[in-house]
Design an enzyme around this catalytic site. Structure first.
Site, PDB file in Angstrom:
ATOM      1  N   ASP A 221     -29.074 -74.302  -0.377  1.00  0.00           N
ATOM      2  CA  ASP A 221     -29.084 -74.545  -1.821  1.00  0.00           C
ATOM      3  C   ASP A 221     -30.404 -75.166  -2.291  1.00  0.00           C
ATOM      4  OD1 ASP A 221     -28.001 -76.688  -0.220  1.00  0.00           O
ATOM      5  OD2 ASP A 221     -27.452 -77.761  -2.048  1.00  0.00           O
ATOM      6  N   HIS A 222     -31.272 -75.527  -1.342  1.00  0.00           N
ATOM      7  CA  HIS A 222     -32.563 -76.119  -1.689  1.00  0.00           C
ATOM      8  C   HIS A 222     -33.749 -75.201  -1.380  1.00  0.00           C
ATOM      9  CE1 HIS A 222     -30.841 -80.202  -2.375  1.00  0.00           C
ATOM     10  NE2 HIS A 222     -29.915 -79.708  -1.568  1.00  0.00           N
TER      11      HIS A 222
ATOM     12  N   HIS B 296     -31.621 -76.813   3.856  1.00  0.00           N
ATOM     13  CA  HIS B 296     -30.290 -76.321   3.525  1.00  0.00           C
ATOM     14  C   HIS B 296     -30.441 -75.279   2.418  1.00  0.00           C
ATOM     15  CE1 HIS B 296     -27.951 -79.964   5.300  1.00  0.00           C
ATOM     16  NE2 HIS B 296     -27.980 -78.943   6.147  1.00  0.00           N
TER      17      HIS B 296
ATOM     18  N   HIS C  35     -35.686 -80.150   2.046  1.00  0.00           N
ATOM     19  CA  HIS C  35     -35.171 -79.790   3.367  1.00  0.00           C
ATOM     20  C   HIS C  35     -34.728 -78.333   3.323  1.00  0.00           C
ATOM     21  CE1 HIS C  35     -31.597 -80.904   1.093  1.00  0.00           C
ATOM     22  NE2 HIS C  35     -30.808 -80.409   2.038  1.00  0.00           N
TER      23      HIS C  35
ATOM     24  N   ASP D 156     -30.814 -84.756  -1.205  1.00  0.00           N
ATOM     25  CA  ASP D 156     -29.757 -85.104  -0.268  1.00  0.00           C
ATOM     26  C   ASP D 156     -30.137 -86.267   0.649  1.00  0.00           C
ATOM     27  OD1 ASP D 156     -29.168 -82.728  -1.472  1.00  0.00           O
ATOM     28  OD2 ASP D 156     -28.383 -81.764   0.313  1.00  0.00           O
TER      29      ASP D 156
ATOM     30  N   HIS E 162     -30.524 -87.915   6.011  1.00  0.00           N
ATOM     31  CA  HIS E 162     -29.668 -86.747   5.845  1.00  0.00           C
ATOM     32  C   HIS E 162     -29.460 -86.153   7.238  1.00  0.00           C
ATOM     33  CE1 HIS E 162     -27.681 -83.878   3.309  1.00  0.00           C
ATOM     34  NE2 HIS E 162     -28.436 -82.861   3.677  1.00  0.00           N
TER      35      HIS E 162
ATOM     36  N   HIS F 175     -27.296 -82.141  -8.874  1.00  0.00           N
ATOM     37  CA  HIS F 175     -26.773 -81.745  -7.559  1.00  0.00           C
ATOM     38  C   HIS F 175     -25.291 -82.104  -7.450  1.00  0.00           C
ATOM     39  CE1 HIS F 175     -26.414 -81.625  -3.103  1.00  0.00           C
ATOM     40  NE2 HIS F 175     -27.390 -80.743  -3.185  1.00  0.00           N
TER      41      HIS F 175
END
Length: 299
Positions: free
Chosen positions: A67-68, A65, A63, A200, A137, A258
Site C-alpha cells: 500500500d506504500h 509494503h 517501506h 507505519d 515497524h 492511513h
C-alpha cells in the site's frame, strides 16, 4: 515564497475502499514536489488531483509494503512517457533494493535516465533538504522530514536607528555587515519551516524527533484506541497516539491518514474525539484529493 501545500492522493491503509485509495501524498515545497508512498492507483489519483508527472521531483518510500509502493511502476512509467527533463530522486530503504528494482522495472516501457536512486540506511540519513529516520515497524521503515534552513527577520526600527535603508539592507543581508553595523544588530533569528511524514510505526523516539516543531505533520492513525493491542502488534499508531506526538512535539497543523478499511467516514468524529484527548491544535482528517496548505510562517 513559493506555494507550500499537501495534495492528498490516497488515505487508506492495506486495503483500498470505495472511498479511499491506497496511500499517496504530494508535498509541494518551493517548486519541488515530494511524492510520498505512492500506492496502487496513484497515477490515476494524480490525474484527478491535477498533478502531472512534471510536478514530481522526489519519490520517497517509507517501506515496501504494497500500500506504500505498488504505484511506483505507473508513476515512473508516466515520468518516462511524459518526457520529464528534471532529475527525480528516489529515496527508499536500502534493505529493500531488490523490491525497488522489481518495481522500477515491473513492465516493458521506454526507460528514462532522470531517476536518481538514493537508498537510505542506518538510524539517520540526509539527502539535501530531506532527512530520514528509522522507525519501528515489522519491516525496515523510515519517516521523513523536509526542512527549510533557518534565516533572519529584519527589524525595521533597528535598520532605521542605524540609518540603513534601500540597497544597504540587501548588502547587510548578503555580507553580514554595513558600515560597521552587523546583521545581528538589525535582525532576529527566524526558524525555517518544516514538514514531517510519518507512516507505519509504533511510538518511538524517531517519531518525536521527526515531528519536533514542524509546521505540518502527516501521520498515520490506522486504528482507534480500542484496537491498541492490534496496533502495537502490527506496528501502527492509534489516533490518540498521533495526537500525543503532535502535542509533545509542538506541531502546528496535524493531518491524520492511513485509516484501516474497517472504518468509514461515519467514524471520523470518533477519530477527532480521540485526537482531542491528547492534542488541542489544528487537525485535518485526510480524505482523498484534499489539499492542506502549510501554515503561514510564524512572525
Amino acid at each position: 515564497m513559493s506555494s507550500r501545500e499537501l495534495v492528498i492522493l490516497g488515505t487508506s491503509s492495506a486495503v483500498p475502499t470505495r472511498h479511499r485509495n491506497h496511500n499517496g501524498y504530494l508535498l509541494r515545497w518551493d517548486g519541488q514536489g515530494y511524492l510520498f508512498d505512492p500506492g496502487e492507483g496513484t497515477q490515476r489519483q494524480m490525474l484527478h488531483a491535477g498533478v502531472s508527472a512534471s510536478d514530481v521531483h522526489w519519490i520517497c518510500l517509507t517501506h515496501f509494503h504494497g500500500d506504500h509502493c505498488l504505484g511506483v511502476p505507473g508513476v515512473i512509467q508516466r515520468i518516462a512517457r511524459d518526457r520529464v527533463r528534471h532529475p527525480v530522486r528516489a529515496v527508499f530503504p536500502a534493505s529493500g533494493a531488490d523490491y525497488w528494482r522489481r518495481l522500477r522495472h515491473a513492465a516493458v516501457f521506454a526507460d528514462t535516465a532522470v531517476i536518481e536512486e538514493h537508498p537510505v540506511s542506518g538510524e539517520l540519513a540526509s539527502t539535501g533538504p530531506l532527512t530520514a529516520r528509522r522507525l519501528s515497524h515489522p519491516v525496515e521503515s523510515y519517516g521523513y522530514r523536509v526542512q527549510e534552513p533557518p534565516g533572519v527577520r529584519m527589524l525595521p526600527e533597528r535598520l532605521a536607528a542605524h540609518g540603513i535603508r534601500g540597497p544597504e539592507v540587501g548588502e547587510l543581508q548578503r555580507t553580514g555587515s554595513v558600515r560597521g553595523v552587523t546583521l545581528a544588530r538589525c535582525s532576529v533569528p527566524k526558524p525555517g519551516q518544516a514538514a514531517a511524514f510519518v507512516m507505519d510505526t509504533r511510538l518511538c523516539d524517531a517519531v518525536f524527533e521527526l515531528a519536533d516543531g514542524v509546521d505540518l505533520l502527516v501521520i498515520e492513525a490506522t486504528f482507534l484506541s480500542g484496537e491498541q493491542a492490534l496496533a502495537k502488534e502490527y506496528g501502527h499508531l492509534t489516533a490518540f497516539e498521533a495526537g500525543l506526538v503532535a502535542a509533545q512535539a509542538g506541531v502546528r497543523r496535524l493531518v491524520l491518514t492511513h485509516f484501516s478499511e474497517r472504518y468509514t467516514f461515519a467514524d471520523e468524529p470518533v477519530f477527532l474525539e480521540e485526537v482531542r484527548r491528547s492534542f488541542d491544535g489544528e487537525v485535518f482528517l485526510a480524505r482523498d484529493l484534499m489539499r492542506v496548505p502549510v501554515p503561514r510562517r510564524r512572525r
